[in-house]
Motif scaffolding. Structure first.
Motif, short mmCIF file in Angstrom:
data_model
loop_
_atom_site.label_atom_id
_atom_site.label_comp_id
_atom_site.label_asym_id
_atom_site.label_seq_id
_atom_site.Cartn_x
_atom_site.Cartn_y
_atom_site.Cartn_z
N ILE A 6 0.86 -1.19 0.00
CA ILE A 6 0.00 0.00 0.00
C ILE A 6 0.89 1.24 0.00
CG2 ILE A 6 -1.97 1.14 1.07
CD1 ILE A 6 -2.42 -1.83 0.31
N LEU A 7 0.73 2.09 -1.00
CA LEU A 7 1.44 3.36 -1.04
C LEU A 7 0.54 4.43 -0.42
CD1 LEU A 7 3.63 5.38 -1.93
CD2 LEU A 7 2.51 5.45 -4.18
N ILE A 8 1.04 5.10 0.62
CA ILE A 8 0.30 6.19 1.26
C ILE A 8 1.10 7.47 1.08
CG2 ILE A 8 -0.68 7.09 3.40
CD1 ILE A 8 -1.06 4.27 4.38
N VAL A 9 0.48 8.47 0.47
CA VAL A 9 1.14 9.74 0.19
C VAL A 9 0.41 10.88 0.89
CG1 VAL A 9 1.89 11.36 -1.61
CG2 VAL A 9 1.90 8.89 -2.07
N GLY A 10 1.15 11.69 1.65
CA GLY A 10 0.60 12.93 2.19
C GLY A 10 0.14 12.90 3.62
N LEU A 11 -0.24 11.75 4.13
CA LEU A 11 -0.72 11.68 5.51
C LEU A 11 0.45 11.76 6.49
CD1 LEU A 11 -3.44 8.88 5.27
CD2 LEU A 11 -3.80 11.37 5.42
N GLU A 12 0.15 12.15 7.71
CA GLU A 12 1.17 12.21 8.75
C GLU A 12 1.46 10.82 9.29
OE1 GLU A 12 -0.20 14.97 11.66
OE2 GLU A 12 -0.20 16.69 10.29
N GLU A 26 -0.02 -9.23 6.19
CA GLU A 26 -0.07 -9.41 4.74
C GLU A 26 -0.04 -8.08 3.98
OE1 GLU A 26 -4.45 -9.88 6.09
OE2 GLU A 26 -2.41 -10.14 6.89
N TYR A 27 -0.03 -6.97 4.72
CA TYR A 27 0.01 -5.65 4.10
C TYR A 27 1.33 -4.95 4.42
CZ TYR A 27 -4.97 -6.26 3.25
OH TYR A 27 -6.19 -6.73 2.82
N LEU A 28 1.97 -4.43 3.39
CA LEU A 28 3.19 -3.66 3.53
C LEU A 28 2.90 -2.20 3.20
CD1 LEU A 28 5.67 -6.09 1.72
CD2 LEU A 28 5.32 -5.86 4.18
N ILE A 29 3.33 -1.28 4.04
CA ILE A 29 3.06 0.13 3.85
C ILE A 29 4.32 0.85 3.38
CG2 ILE A 29 2.29 2.28 4.93
CD1 ILE A 29 0.11 0.18 4.77
N VAL A 30 4.19 1.61 2.28
CA VAL A 30 5.23 2.53 1.84
C VAL A 30 4.66 3.93 2.01
CG1 VAL A 30 6.71 3.29 -0.05
CG2 VAL A 30 6.14 0.86 0.19
N HIS A 31 5.29 4.72 2.88
CA HIS A 31 4.73 6.02 3.23
C HIS A 31 5.66 7.16 2.82
CE1 HIS A 31 3.97 9.20 6.52
NE2 HIS A 31 3.16 9.42 5.51
N GLY A 43 1.21 -1.43 -17.24
CA GLY A 43 0.04 -1.51 -16.37
C GLY A 43 0.35 -1.73 -14.91
N ILE A 44 1.63 -1.84 -14.54
CA ILE A 44 2.01 -2.07 -13.15
C ILE A 44 2.58 -0.77 -12.58
CG2 ILE A 44 3.45 -3.39 -11.57
CD1 ILE A 44 3.48 -5.64 -13.62
N LEU A 45 2.07 -0.37 -11.41
CA LEU A 45 2.53 0.84 -10.75
C LEU A 45 3.72 0.51 -9.86
CD1 LEU A 45 2.13 3.84 -9.95
CD2 LEU A 45 0.55 3.03 -8.17
N VAL A 59 3.19 -1.69 -6.58
CA VAL A 59 2.17 -1.18 -5.65
C VAL A 59 0.82 -1.78 -6.01
CG1 VAL A 59 0.93 0.88 -4.90
CG2 VAL A 59 3.40 0.98 -5.27
N ASP A 60 0.08 -2.18 -4.99
CA ASP A 60 -1.25 -2.75 -5.20
C ASP A 60 -2.38 -1.73 -5.01
OD1 ASP A 60 -0.72 -5.78 -5.49
OD2 ASP A 60 0.44 -5.24 -3.73
N LYS A 61 -2.21 -0.82 -4.03
CA LYS A 61 -3.24 0.16 -3.72
C LYS A 61 -2.59 1.47 -3.30
CE LYS A 61 -6.14 -3.57 -1.89
NZ LYS A 61 -6.91 -4.09 -0.73
N VAL A 62 -3.33 2.55 -3.49
CA VAL A 62 -2.78 3.87 -3.16
C VAL A 62 -3.79 4.67 -2.34
CG1 VAL A 62 -1.97 6.09 -4.07
CG2 VAL A 62 -1.38 3.96 -5.25
N ILE A 63 -3.31 5.29 -1.27
CA ILE A 63 -4.07 6.30 -0.53
C ILE A 63 -3.34 7.62 -0.73
CG2 ILE A 63 -4.89 7.10 1.72
CD1 ILE A 63 -5.02 4.20 2.61
N PHE A 64 -4.03 8.60 -1.29
CA PHE A 64 -3.40 9.87 -1.63
C PHE A 64 -4.14 11.00 -0.92
CE2 PHE A 64 -2.58 13.63 -4.18
CZ PHE A 64 -1.24 13.52 -4.51
#
Length: 265
Positions: A6-12, A26-31, A43-45, A59-64
């Motif tokens: 999971i790519l998370i961009v912008g959050l604290e 089972e979830y890995l976070i890239v912040h 087609g792959i991010l 990356v499988d999912k993104v929170i922006f």
């Protein structure tokens, strides 16, 4: 079991920690608090590793959740990827630049009655009544000017009649919603001013905001309206990245929604 990145961009960091809680191993976070290097290959991010520069991770999912000076290409890449993104990347792309976003939103809202003008570049404009000029791509109060009579723009601007009344925001986080009263000592109103807080929800404004969110495919959105002293309501703008940190009840809802979104996608 394959792990999901999971790519998370912008959050604290505190918000990322709260989202990560209960997600499981089972979830890995890239912040990243700022825009990371990303690329789209077949087609792959991919995002650059936060700990190993030059190494790119799928990356499988993104929170922006952020607004950056040069983020339009980044958002466009997310839209081209078309993978799971919170909020929806296509909606963010459509609304990121304020004036085009306003034009698109006015086609959806039933509260589009403000008479507007527009100038391109540096031009003179003469107003017969009090009006507000708004320019730039930023969703904030620093790029606005109120005037009556002659005015000269420095860049492309939209000019709209000045409405006396109450400024409000409908905040949507999934199925949850709030109406926020925007306050300020001058004619400029913001959620950041003391006194801005939750108020009774106008059901018609709520429905209008929900229709806008559905149209743009956004799970979270902040829609600003002006309620005139005559009771008429007018759409001002649609915020593709509404601030979710100012009000604790919104912040809590956003963290829970984000966590459930990751688990449910």
């Amino acid at each position: 079991m394959d792990k999901k990145r999971i790519l998370i961009v912008g959050l604290e960091h505190s918000e990322v920690k709260a989202i990560k809680q209960d997600l499981g191993f089972e979830y890995l976070i890239v912040h990243y608090e700022v825009l990371p290097k990303v690329k789209l290959e077949e087609g792959i991010l991919f995002v650059e590793s936060a700990t190993s520069p030059g190494k790119f991770l799928s990356v499988d999912k993104v929170i922006f959740h952020g607004i950056y000076e040069n983020d339009f290409d980044f958002i466009t890449l997310l839209a081209l990827w078309n993978g799971p993104c919170l909020p929806g990347a296509l909606g963010m792309m459509d609304l990121r630049q304020r004036i085009p976003g306003l034009v698109r939103s006015l086609r959806v809202s039933k509260f589009s009655g403000i008479k507007r003008g527009m100038v391109i570049g540096c031009q003179e404009y003469t107003a017969s009544t009090e009006v507000v000029a708004k320019w730039g791509i930023w969703h904030c109060g620093e790029d606005k000017s109120k005037f009556n009579g002659d005015w000269t723009s420095t860049e492309t601007s939209v000019i709209e009649e000045f409405i006396m009344g109450e400024a409000v925001r409908i905040m949507l986080v999934g199925d949850q919603y709030w109406q926020i009263k925007l306050t300020g000592e001058s004619w400029l109103k913001s959620i950041h001013n003391e006194g801005s807080w939750e108020m009774e929800v106008d059901e018609e404004l709520l429905l209008d905001s929900q229709n806008i969110a559905k149209h743009f495919g956004l799970q979270t959105v902040g829609v600003d309206y002006m309620v005139g002293i005559n009771g008429k309501r007018y759409l001002l703008e649609v915020n593709h990245i509404p601030n979710v940190t100012v009000f604790p009840f919104v912040n809590k809802a956003f963290i829970e929604f984000s966590k459930n979104w990751v688990l449910g996608q």
